[in-house]
Scaffold this active site. Structure first.
Site, PDB file in Angstrom:
ATOM      1  N   CYS A   1       0.453  11.509  21.596  1.00 59.34           N
ATOM      2  CA  CYS A   1      -0.020  10.476  22.232  1.00 59.34           C
ATOM      3  C   CYS A   1      -0.162   9.631  22.873  1.00 59.34           C
ATOM      4  O   CYS A   1      -1.062   9.182  23.668  1.00 59.34           O
ATOM      5  CB  CYS A   1       1.382   9.389  21.308  1.00 59.34           C
ATOM      6  SG  CYS A   1       0.876   9.456  19.678  1.00 59.34           S
TER       7      CYS A   1
ATOM      8  N   ASP B   1       5.288  16.306  20.063  1.00 55.22           N
ATOM      9  CA  ASP B   1       4.028  15.288  19.403  1.00 55.22           C
ATOM     10  C   ASP B   1       3.996  14.289  19.463  1.00 55.22           C
ATOM     11  O   ASP B   1       2.947  13.918  19.914  1.00 55.22           O
ATOM     12  CB  ASP B   1       3.863  16.621  18.153  1.00 55.22           C
ATOM     13  CG  ASP B   1       2.913  15.849  16.636  1.00 55.22           C
ATOM     14  OD1 ASP B   1       2.545  15.224  17.508  1.00 55.22           O
ATOM     15  OD2 ASP B   1       2.864  16.976  16.183  1.00 55.22           O
ATOM     16  N   ASN B   2       5.109  13.911  18.953  1.00 53.70           N
ATOM     17  CA  ASN B   2       4.955  12.493  19.088  1.00 53.70           C
ATOM     18  C   ASN B   2       4.185  11.553  19.981  1.00 53.70           C
ATOM     19  O   ASN B   2       4.033  10.111  20.507  1.00 53.70           O
ATOM     20  CB  ASN B   2       6.388  11.930  18.063  1.00 53.70           C
ATOM     21  CG  ASN B   2       6.165  12.158  17.015  1.00 53.70           C
ATOM     22  OD1 ASN B   2       5.472  12.869  16.146  1.00 53.70           O
ATOM     23  ND2 ASN B   2       7.236  11.750  15.653  1.00 53.70           N
TER      24      ASN B   2
ATOM     25  N   GLN C   1       6.500  24.375  12.376  1.00 51.94           N
ATOM     26  CA  GLN C   1       5.804  24.547  10.499  1.00 51.94           C
ATOM     27  C   GLN C   1       5.716  26.046  10.408  1.00 51.94           C
ATOM     28  O   GLN C   1       6.104  26.307   9.255  1.00 51.94           O
ATOM     29  CB  GLN C   1       4.354  24.540  10.887  1.00 51.94           C
ATOM     30  CG  GLN C   1       3.897  22.894  10.391  1.00 51.94           C
ATOM     31  CD  GLN C   1       4.350  22.467   9.513  1.00 51.94           C
ATOM     32  OE1 GLN C   1       5.158  23.708   8.355  1.00 51.94           O
ATOM     33  NE2 GLN C   1       4.150  21.168   8.871  1.00 51.94           N
TER      34      GLN C   1
ATOM     35  N   HIS D   1      -4.145  17.268   8.699  1.00 55.58           N
ATOM     36  CA  HIS D   1      -6.237  16.821   9.539  1.00 55.58           C
ATOM     37  C   HIS D   1      -6.284  17.831  10.361  1.00 55.58           C
ATOM     38  O   HIS D   1      -5.493  19.322  10.790  1.00 55.58           O
ATOM     39  CB  HIS D   1      -5.220  16.193  10.741  1.00 55.58           C
ATOM     40  CG  HIS D   1      -4.746  15.517  10.671  1.00 55.58           C
ATOM     41  ND1 HIS D   1      -5.047  13.631   9.976  1.00 55.58           N
ATOM     42  CD2 HIS D   1      -3.122  14.748  11.003  1.00 55.58           C
ATOM     43  CE1 HIS D   1      -3.687  13.353  10.106  1.00 55.58           C
ATOM     44  NE2 HIS D   1      -2.690  13.980  10.413  1.00 55.58           N
TER      45      HIS D   1
ATOM     46  N   SER E   1       4.449  21.599  17.803  1.00 55.42           N
ATOM     47  CA  SER E   1       4.560  21.497  16.047  1.00 55.42           C
ATOM     48  C   SER E   1       4.353  22.642  15.063  1.00 55.42           C
ATOM     49  O   SER E   1       5.469  22.354  13.634  1.00 55.42           O
ATOM     50  CB  SER E   1       3.800  20.150  16.028  1.00 55.42           C
ATOM     51  OG  SER E   1       4.117  19.245  16.461  1.00 55.42           O
TER      52      SER E   1
ATOM     53  N   SER F   1      -7.596  18.119   4.573  1.00 55.73           N
ATOM     54  CA  SER F   1      -7.040  17.214   5.711  1.00 55.73           C
ATOM     55  C   SER F   1      -6.116  15.575   5.154  1.00 55.73           C
ATOM     56  O   SER F   1      -5.898  15.744   3.486  1.00 55.73           O
ATOM     57  CB  SER F   1      -8.480  16.357   6.261  1.00 55.73           C
ATOM     58  OG  SER F   1      -7.791  15.876   7.336  1.00 55.73           O
TER      59      SER F   1
ATOM     60  N   HIS G   1       0.794   6.617  10.677  1.00 56.14           N
ATOM     61  CA  HIS G   1      -0.072   7.150   9.919  1.00 56.14           C
ATOM     62  C   HIS G   1      -1.004   6.592   8.671  1.00 56.14           C
ATOM     63  O   HIS G   1      -1.935   7.173   8.279  1.00 56.14           O
ATOM     64  CB  HIS G   1       1.363   8.369   8.860  1.00 56.14           C
ATOM     65  CG  HIS G   1       0.675   9.309   7.981  1.00 56.14           C
ATOM     66  ND1 HIS G   1       0.289  10.867   8.793  1.00 56.14           N
ATOM     67  CD2 HIS G   1      -0.005   9.650   6.643  1.00 56.14           C
ATOM     68  CE1 HIS G   1      -0.162  11.498   7.480  1.00 56.14           C
ATOM     69  NE2 HIS G   1      -0.357  10.738   6.830  1.00 56.14           N
TER      70      HIS G   1
ATOM     71  N   LYS H   1       9.399  18.678  17.941  1.00 53.80           N
ATOM     72  CA  LYS H   1       8.029  18.330  17.484  1.00 53.80           C
ATOM     73  C   LYS H   1       7.954  16.703  17.705  1.00 53.80           C
ATOM     74  O   LYS H   1       7.173  16.379  18.489  1.00 53.80           O
ATOM     75  CB  LYS H   1       8.208  18.656  16.111  1.00 53.80           C
ATOM     76  CG  LYS H   1       7.495  18.607  14.376  1.00 53.80           C
ATOM     77  CD  LYS H   1       6.372  16.332  14.863  1.00 53.80           C
ATOM     78  CE  LYS H   1       5.219  16.764  14.708  1.00 53.80           C
ATOM     79  NZ  LYS H   1       5.089  14.449  14.249  1.00 53.80           N
TER      80      LYS H   1
ATOM     81  N   HIS I   1      -4.177  15.214  18.906  1.00 50.89           N
ATOM     82  CA  HIS I   1      -2.899  15.598  19.956  1.00 50.89           C
ATOM     83  C   HIS I   1      -3.717  16.703  20.523  1.00 50.89           C
ATOM     84  O   HIS I   1      -4.348  17.707  19.634  1.00 50.89           O
ATOM     85  CB  HIS I   1      -1.826  15.918  19.394  1.00 50.89           C
ATOM     86  CG  HIS I   1      -0.992  14.984  19.172  1.00 50.89           C
ATOM     87  ND1 HIS I   1      -1.692  13.677  19.302  1.00 50.89           N
ATOM     88  CD2 HIS I   1      -0.412  14.323  18.365  1.00 50.89           C
ATOM     89  CE1 HIS I   1      -0.229  12.859  19.250  1.00 50.89           C
ATOM     90  NE2 HIS I   1       0.593  13.207  18.533  1.00 50.89           N
TER      91      HIS I   1
ATOM     92  N   SER J   1      -9.973  11.838   9.711  1.00 51.45           N
ATOM     93  CA  SER J   1      -9.673  13.166  10.891  1.00 51.45           C
ATOM     94  C   SER J   1      -9.874  14.852  11.166  1.00 51.45           C
ATOM     95  O   SER J   1     -10.340  15.610  11.881  1.00 51.45           O
ATOM     96  CB  SER J   1      -8.161  13.639  10.962  1.00 51.45           C
ATOM     97  OG  SER J   1      -7.739  13.955   9.661  1.00 51.45           O
TER      98      SER J   1
ATOM     99  N   ASN K   1       9.356  17.072  11.272  1.00 49.49           N
ATOM    100  CA  ASN K   1       8.932  16.000  12.044  1.00 49.49           C
ATOM    101  C   ASN K   1      10.491  16.216  13.422  1.00 49.49           C
ATOM    102  O   ASN K   1      10.469  15.920  14.203  1.00 49.49           O
ATOM    103  CB  ASN K   1       8.877  14.860  11.332  1.00 49.49           C
ATOM    104  CG  ASN K   1       8.477  13.593  12.310  1.00 49.49           C
ATOM    105  OD1 ASN K   1       7.833  13.789  12.836  1.00 49.49           O
ATOM    106  ND2 ASN K   1       9.844  13.381  12.321  1.00 49.49           N
TER     107      ASN K   1
ATOM    108  N   ASP L   1       1.222  16.840   5.020  1.00 48.60           N
ATOM    109  CA  ASP L   1       1.496  15.823   6.787  1.00 48.60           C
ATOM    110  C   ASP L   1       1.396  14.311   5.994  1.00 48.60           C
ATOM    111  O   ASP L   1       0.004  14.026   5.814  1.00 48.60           O
ATOM    112  CB  ASP L   1       0.046  15.874   7.598  1.00 48.60           C
ATOM    113  CG  ASP L   1       0.439  15.147   8.801  1.00 48.60           C
ATOM    114  OD1 ASP L   1       1.012  13.725   8.397  1.00 48.60           O
ATOM    115  OD2 ASP L   1      -0.050  15.717   9.926  1.00 48.60           O
TER     116      ASP L   1
ATOM    117  N   GLU M   1       5.643  17.998   7.732  1.00 43.93           N
ATOM    118  CA  GLU M   1       5.308  17.690   9.654  1.00 43.93           C
ATOM    119  C   GLU M   1       5.742  16.127  10.475  1.00 43.93           C
ATOM    120  O   GLU M   1       5.745  16.106  11.368  1.00 43.93           O
ATOM    121  CB  GLU M   1       3.516  17.673   9.929  1.00 43.93           C
ATOM    122  CG  GLU M   1       2.820  16.742  10.835  1.00 43.93           C
ATOM    123  CD  GLU M   1       3.150  18.302  11.891  1.00 43.93           C
ATOM    124  OE1 GLU M   1       3.741  19.589  11.089  1.00 43.93           O
ATOM    125  OE2 GLU M   1       2.972  18.107  12.937  1.00 43.93           O
TER     126      GLU M   1
END
Lengths: 485, 485, 485, 485
Positions: free
Chosen positions: B244, B239-240, B416, B62, B412, B85, B350, B235, B404, B90, B230, B139, B205
């Site tokens: 969210c 992030d998840n 990476q 993204h 995250s 992306s 996703h 992560k 996010h 996104s 992930n 991703d 990701e």
């Protein structure tokens, strides 16, 4: 200490506080069964086949109402059982009485001395001349420890004739263990060897005990297979988290009746237990700070809106202190001296060395005022200001309240039953070596499934196309091993 | 489709919506850097040494402001970067413009067609005659997929002369991939082989991409090493979950301005993403039900006070539907027909096949009314009643809001950067085979540590006695691998 | 300033930003109607009877989508309507366009200057030679203020010939009001007297405007009856509380995309608005402190787990500042200088003097960088460190997002409709004197009842025995006047 | 019933369960004082002046540890005190013992019969030949009721010679009141007239008692002035709300040890008490539905994410039922028959007629099994399925736990002390007529202020410019009377 084993009319041994509480215990057992669908399902599914027929099980696990339902599930599956508690304050005397009268040999009462505690542990392992138990249900690992120390002492004694020397350690409790082994050795220098030979395995309940087992596995000193029940998802992510979320405020309220709203609290440690405690205190309207050593857990605490502080920076402004670390020396007497008057200090971790009780007890001029059992006010001579210690620094939810509620213990204990079945069924297959094992995920999922209907939850079923798409069987298991939930 | 690559004055390629937004993008990048301490620390710690010097990195992720800070961290460490992306909605066009102007080759804009999307992906992999990228940041796995499909097609072509046949699949998007490979094959029948040869590895990701990688590893078809970012704790558990929790209500509000308080919502799936979504909706005053296939996650939902229901039982009384499963066919057009007027249906997983968009689009007589971009009302002819679909069934938080927030993406993306460094540093050591790897725990803990100061959090340090007692190094890592946080 | 009124083809006056947005406005109006059951019920219940036939209504209230539904409810009941906004940033241009095209005379756009703002207010009161409106819907009291100031100026002018003197005040905005009155007086020295004569009454929306009305009532200067809509329970305990709980994070996210989790925030004031804001920030994972002058509200904050602090003690460690007091001089430029880099400062109270914008604007060497409209970074010359000011210190939820959501505004606006009906129906009965009135409780309860079905809520009905027992009518009202909810 | 008054060595009368618990009571009193800063401040501020010197105070209010601190505050201010409880299960016997031994005449024990209860009430009003108390502290209004009924009976007796006839009512408790009055009349036909003459006034603690007072005021039958303490903000918005949020789960846990997480609960009534209960259950992880008759409260429940249901629709699927209405006939035996096995039914409202205990007790074949005091399982003969009734349908938080915690009771009781002082100080001024009064807002704010320091809260001070701007005195009161908090 003058302790003697008593016997029921049927000849079963026991030592409990008050057998007249058995009826009351039975009534609470009846209520608890309704809240423990996993255990009752095990009775329904396996009872008829009597899969534990012939198995002698020793348990060292808080002798509560919930444990009583576990014990009667094991006996319903055919096992013979002897039990002690794994904490001097955690026994519920009516539960102990009901089980002693009706189902198993129990050696446990609320408020044992340490010497009495180890006497009880020894009794629970005492199955007569032909060795000890086939299986152990352990919590914190004291039954396992005693056998390992016993074997070690017997080897040394055989080799050198040397007896265990209590004066070799400053740890008060370990002195008692060594005395007990020393005294036993003279009578029977092979008792623990016979025990070890017979033993099929142990299933361990809690983080602390599991840590000991992994250390022994790594050192190559583990004497029999072990199943790590603690790390079943349906144990550590439920009992540790949701159990403590329930029982921490319960213990605080019963012990002190203090209003949590508006108070400032510190929770030391933000593992599953700490997460449950912090969440409960926040929900009750307290302002909560966390102390942590692990940056990941610390960052989780931040994301949930908790301040992450060092104890020294908040010790003088905090109303309630809770230790949940599983480590030692978390709150020292030097910290306690800086606390506000009537600050509450308690531990919900397994052992009582998170709080420096020794430092407190030996502080010059300190005065202990017992408000009621398990609630003591300790007054420092310099300031006249006091702090409230719960359950003498031991497991406050079991010492001051009734521990975790039945429903969440049903999850943990269903794992125990499955672990015991697994060890017993595979006793001759060689499947389990002298290592530590976790239950496979499909059994973990099964434990969860057994608890959903009671809560009115309805699972969705995968279609086979969906199952293929995410590469799992329609019936599960649904997640990879490393999944964290 | 007539798309052509443009060039900056310095000769770097790009294709973005509007280069005049570069200044605006730069200002938001400046703000984001303050919120992304992990990435900025990487620049400080590693920048001088230029450890990625000589590395060509292709990213398919993204193209947002946060990703822009990631890209400029990679270039600050010496890498050369091309980017596209991984979702048609996104891209933030001002972020794309700023990066295209200042730092890297970007091929991305908000609202690509699927054909444009794959054209962009191809461009990002296009590093000239001597092969493709050295490293991939992926991703969802589309860049990885294209190379794997490309190699497969080249082998088949070499063996049999057969070209990929778009009509061999009914999947619209895969038809586009096959067309693109077919057209490329004629020009250069070895492009993907050269790419595969050069490639050192990929860092992936997200859950969906990771699942694909493990499948390829198990099938033995994985062509290069992969690091599963992930499943770093910092992560998936941040992030998840927390990402969210932030971006779901943000997307709902921006798209529909609907009041969440008092509404009934269903969250399909209670993994980390579902947990974040459900928690946000509950916090906003909605009544939330969960659908789940996994009994463990279902029981977690129960413990947090959510109802666990089957979709069919609540489809007619729910105001807001959110899919988070990573599976397909979660909400079908037959469900949508039963919904309340103006029920909101969105997906934060996703891929766009959680919601049956095809079924909806091809429903006889259905009418699509675009309220504003990414917010459409679909009206069924029989009832005249409509539902609101967000972001055409795709990632609603990126389609309808800005995804996010920077802080959690810093976690995250620091993973990476560390993964890319690790792959590049070990490119000749043989440490990484054609398998999927998770970053070691001490790096995970490091990522967390880099984000604490910004939040004012203060870690406690273990004494060496304490570290010994719990058998961990003073400096960590502090938890066993199986620890679930 | 060169502003001119435009006309629709049917001859209705208006001045909006962009008439081409009318279709988009209409689509959002359609969606909003589904979320505003109270207003739609008013149309159904009263529409046929046209009870507002003949009434001219002037509104000065944020020209949003929700207000558009209010306006069209008033016209559906027979009224003729002219409208302006009550804040320079709060107009939604598509809403203004739809209403201007279809339903009423609108003078409003997002981003008015103060001079334009008062020009619009004057236009909304301009009903031609035979006086002004019959009824006013006011928010903050600016339309009411203009008439009161106008009448005062006319009296003075008649008595002494003196014209209002803008230089008599340092308040920039009041200078504009005086200029406007001065210029008008020369043309028509009796305009506001005629207006006052015709006026039946005003219904006032918000705390700030209500406070002004009570002051005028106490001073004996109130020129016409007023209904205090703000203090309907279904207004102040819903819109102020739950509206802000929704729209504060919405505004923060749209303006800055900042992650709220882990951040520290200060909410100045813990009235209904502050309660909503603090609750939203806490729910999102921020650590929240409150500042308060009122010990009761402060103690409420404590009970909900908030720290109650003085601004000076936390100004240097806080990430997000929100003012909700309705007072002035809450955050001064001297405070801002001590803030962290990129601290966010915003106001959700009615007027822009809670934050010392004048002090900031006139700070020597300060630099204003506009990130995007309504999001400015102000950099102090000494430190190079900046703060983010939202909506130029004005109502951030309307300046940076879309204000309160439709559902909660339906509660507030149904009170407005009922208040307008009440004033109009009783215009000749003498029921209302030049005082401030609250709507009777049975109407308040009716407003609530109209909003329950949409949420699936089912009321229980009292039996007559139960009603007798607690001494209330079966049909309500159910609570004494002093009940606080 | 053979009850006799006992005497301390100093000659003070009492009747308590066990005088040997006085030391334990004293220790808990010492702890409670630290949590009751408002009461301790009253002692400090007023103690030296002895403003209640000469005042005889009768209290009818739960004889708990917190009440003990209230009593000793009254005596510290110079009053002489006689006390009884206002609920048969709410006395804490150690508190009663400590007060009886050290401070005041107490007639109260846990588990009184109804006849004993009214005997105690009569004793508390018994001040010897020259009339009764000067002041009453009442909770629920039973002391006030007895005097009013006594006067009524004496008038009737004087006029017609008729004695009260217990058989004239079917209400069991009222039969006891009438018997007691009948028996008393014969001995002393003017007792209650003398009492009424002497009485300066009553301060009433709770909603139920206040409702009775307003009814008497409206009927013109109120015999003396009354101060409505319940509607002080620092009472009803604190004790009712936050007190119940604390004590409802406390009572549930102590009585049943049930896990609240995952359970479904219904709270009948969403006033302040219901709000506290619902919030606590939700925070503990239960799914909560509300029943309401008032649409405003119902809409509040919706906004907080609760389902608003009718009892009949959820009676068969709910695990925990709580009544909080202050009304009668909320849960009938016909409802109970439809409940799940072991559903928990309890009442936290003042009187025991919210739950149809009479219907249950007289249900043919029903079986009552006492698990432990105040926890009974009632089994229906048709189904063999049982429900759990707490505290025999009476105030469960006082019957099964220890009621509200000290801190919040300090707010309520500081209002009581201020009310008693006010009545006593103004006893000859004519300020108070035979009406019901609320304390003025500045006293309400003072009560709050006295509780802030203990929680570490720091108030902000208004500048005089700010105070002028919002038209309040710098020192408060800060809000208009109608403000709802």
């Amino acid at each position: 200490m003058e302790l003697s084993v008593e016997k029921t009319s049927s000849g079963r041994e026991y030592k409990v506080k008050d057998m007249s509480q058995a009826d009351f215990g039975r009534m609470e057992l009846d209520l608890a069964e309704v809240e423990m669908p996993g255990l009752i399902s095990c009775r329904t599914e396996f009872g008829a086949a009597q899969p534990l027929k012939g198995a002698r099980i020793t348990g060292s696990l808080h002798m509560t109402i919930q444990t009583a339902v576990l014990i009667e599930t094991l006996t319903a599956l055919g096992a013979e059982v002897r039990w002690c508690s794994c904490n001097i304050f955690s026994t519920q005397d009516h539960a102990a009485a009901a089980i002693a009268r009706d189902s198993a040999a129990v050696f446990a009462w609320k408020g044992e001395t340490l010497a009495e505690y180890w006497w009880c542990t020894e009794r629970a392992l005492e199955w007569g001349p032909d060795g000890g138990p086939d299986l152990i249900v352990d919590d914190g690992g004291d039954a396992t420890l005693l056998i390992h120390e016993g074997v070690k002492a017997e080897i040394e004694y055989e080799k050198t004739g040397a007896l265990p020397d209590p004066s070799s350690t400053t740890n008060q409790e370990f002195q008692i263990v060594l005395s007990l082994l020393r005294d036993g050795l003279k009578e029977d220098p092979k008792k623990y060897h016979r025990m070890k030979e017979r033993l099929v395995g142990v299933s361990e309940e809690t983080t602390t005990g599991v840590k000991r087992l992994y250390q022994m596995m790594e050192n190559g000193t583990l004497l029999f297979p072990a199943i790590n029940v603690n790390d079943s998802v349906t144990k550590s992510k439920f009992d540790n988290l949701y159990g403590c979320r329930h029982s921490l405020p319960d213990g605080l309220m019963r012990a002190t009746d203090i209003m949590l709203a508006g108070k400032s609290a510190v929770v030391c440690g933000y593992g599953d237990v700490g997460k449950g405690c912090a969440s409960a205190l926040k929900a009750a309207g307290a302002r909560v700070a966390i102390t942590e050593i692990d940056p990941i857990c610390a960052l989780q605490a931040c994301m949930e809106g908790f301040a992450v502080e060092r104890l020294e920076d908040v010790v003088g402004t905090t109303d309630i202190f809770v230790t949940t670390t599983g480590n030692k020396d978390i709150i020292m007497v030097s910290d306690m001296r800086k606390m506000k008057n009537n600050a509450i200090v308690c531990n919900i971790g397994h052992f009582d060395n998170e709080i420096d009780m020794l430092g407190l007890e030996t502080y010059p001029g300190v005065k202990k005022i017992t408000i009621k059992p398990q609630t003591d006010r300790w007054v420092f001579p310099e300031t006249g200001s006091g702090i409230i210690i719960l359950a003498e620094g031991r497991l406050m939810n079991l010492g001051c309240a009734t521990g975790h509620p039945s429903f969440v213990m049903s999850c943990s204990f269903t794992n125990q039953v499955i672990a015991q079945l697994e060890l017993w069924n595979e006793r001759n297959s060689g499947k389990y070596e002298k290592k530590v094992y976790v239950l496979p995920k499909h059994l973990d999922e099964k434990v969860a499934a057994l608890h959903l209907e009671k809560l009115g939850a309805k699972l969705t079923k995968l279609t086979s196309e969906q199952a293929d798409y995410i590469s799992v069987p329609v019936e599960g298991p649904y997640k990879p091993t490393h999944y964290r939930y």
